[in-house]
Design a protein around this motif. Structure first.
Motif, PDB file in Angstrom:
ATOM      1  N   GLU A   1      81.926  73.911  15.118  1.00 48.28           N
ATOM      2  CA  GLU A   1      82.958  72.887  14.969  1.00 48.28           C
ATOM      3  C   GLU A   1      83.169  72.144  16.278  1.00 48.28           C
ATOM      4  OE1 GLU A   1      86.527  73.584  12.713  1.00 48.28           O
ATOM      5  OE2 GLU A   1      85.794  75.600  12.285  1.00 48.28           O
ATOM      6  N   TYR A   2      83.237  70.820  16.155  1.00 52.89           N
ATOM      7  CA  TYR A   2      83.471  69.971  17.316  1.00 52.89           C
ATOM      8  C   TYR A   2      84.516  68.926  16.963  1.00 52.89           C
ATOM      9  CZ  TYR A   2      79.147  72.053  18.965  1.00 52.89           C
ATOM     10  OH  TYR A   2      78.195  72.942  19.362  1.00 52.89           O
ATOM     11  N   LEU A   3      85.316  68.559  17.942  1.00 44.47           N
ATOM     12  CA  LEU A   3      86.288  67.482  17.805  1.00 44.47           C
ATOM     13  C   LEU A   3      86.009  66.464  18.895  1.00 44.47           C
ATOM     14  CD1 LEU A   3      89.593  69.509  17.277  1.00 44.47           C
ATOM     15  CD2 LEU A   3      88.267  68.294  15.546  1.00 44.47           C
TER      16      LEU A   3
ATOM     17  N   MET B   1      79.860  60.657  18.774  1.00 44.33           N
ATOM     18  CA  MET B   1      81.195  61.185  19.029  1.00 44.33           C
ATOM     19  C   MET B   1      81.477  61.162  20.532  1.00 44.33           C
ATOM     20  SD  MET B   1      82.759  64.977  18.114  1.00 44.33           S
ATOM     21  CE  MET B   1      81.930  65.012  16.553  1.00 44.33           C
TER      22      MET B   1
ATOM     23  N   LYS C   1      83.457  64.829  23.033  1.00 50.53           N
ATOM     24  CA  LYS C   1      83.118  65.986  22.193  1.00 50.53           C
ATOM     25  C   LYS C   1      83.494  67.302  22.865  1.00 50.53           C
ATOM     26  CE  LYS C   1      79.077  67.890  19.828  1.00 50.53           C
ATOM     27  NZ  LYS C   1      77.655  67.662  19.545  1.00 50.53           N
ATOM     28  N   LYS C   2      84.290  68.100  22.144  1.00 50.61           N
ATOM     29  CA  LYS C   2      84.663  69.444  22.593  1.00 50.61           C
ATOM     30  C   LYS C   2      84.525  70.377  21.410  1.00 50.61           C
ATOM     31  CE  LYS C   2      88.057  67.957  25.991  1.00 50.61           C
ATOM     32  NZ  LYS C   2      89.456  68.025  26.416  1.00 50.61           N
ATOM     33  N   GLY C   3      84.124  71.594  21.678  1.00 47.63           N
ATOM     34  CA  GLY C   3      84.010  72.550  20.593  1.00 47.63           C
ATOM     35  C   GLY C   3      83.153  73.725  20.974  1.00 47.63           C
TER      36      GLY C   3
ATOM     37  N   SER D   1      84.664  60.794  10.259  1.00 46.64           N
ATOM     38  CA  SER D   1      86.051  60.439  10.536  1.00 46.64           C
ATOM     39  C   SER D   1      86.615  59.701   9.331  1.00 46.64           C
ATOM     40  CB  SER D   1      86.118  59.544  11.778  1.00 46.64           C
ATOM     41  OG  SER D   1      87.448  59.189  12.059  1.00 46.64           O
TER      42      SER D   1
ATOM     43  N   PRO E   1      78.721  64.118  12.272  1.00 46.25           N
ATOM     44  CA  PRO E   1      80.026  63.622  12.722  1.00 46.25           C
ATOM     45  C   PRO E   1      80.658  62.769  11.626  1.00 46.25           C
ATOM     46  CG  PRO E   1      78.314  63.150  14.355  1.00 46.25           C
ATOM     47  CD  PRO E   1      77.628  63.635  13.125  1.00 46.25           C
TER      48      PRO E   1
ATOM     49  N   THR F   1      87.262  62.306  20.561  1.00 44.33           N
ATOM     50  CA  THR F   1      88.340  61.329  20.677  1.00 44.33           C
ATOM     51  C   THR F   1      88.070  60.072  19.872  1.00 44.33           C
ATOM     52  OG1 THR F   1      87.335  60.496  22.707  1.00 44.33           O
ATOM     53  CG2 THR F   1      89.059  62.174  22.933  1.00 44.33           C
TER      54      THR F   1
END
Length: 76
Positions: free
Chosen positions: A26-28, A15, A18-20, A55, A53, A30
């Motif tokens: 929970e991570y999101l 990923m 990665k931010k979260g 998508s 991860p 780009t």
């Protein structure tokens, strides 16, 4: 569970952006690269383990509708 439409599910990989929060688990990101692609269609059921991860990829002009059940990491 996929209700209608079609697409692919990418599982695993790396990923980017990665931010979260480790607190929520929970991570999101780009983008996701290097995962395994699994085709999806109406009636398919998928289990995605925590921390993997993933998508959903939908081709241009197509759609996918799904039902999502999510259980909190700290449920007791």
């Amino acid at each position: 569970m996929v209700h209608s439409g079609e697409g692919s599910l990418m599982l695993g990989g790396t990923m980017a952006g990665k931010k979260g929060s480790a607190e929520t688990g929970e991570y999101l990101g780009t983008s996701l690269t290097g995962g395994e692609l699994h085709p999806l269609g109406a009636g398919d059921i998928v289990h995605i383990p925590a921390g993997i991860p993933h998508s959903f990829l939908v081709p241009a002009g197509k759609h996918i509708t799904y039902v999502l059940l999510k259980f909190p990491a700290n449920s007791q």
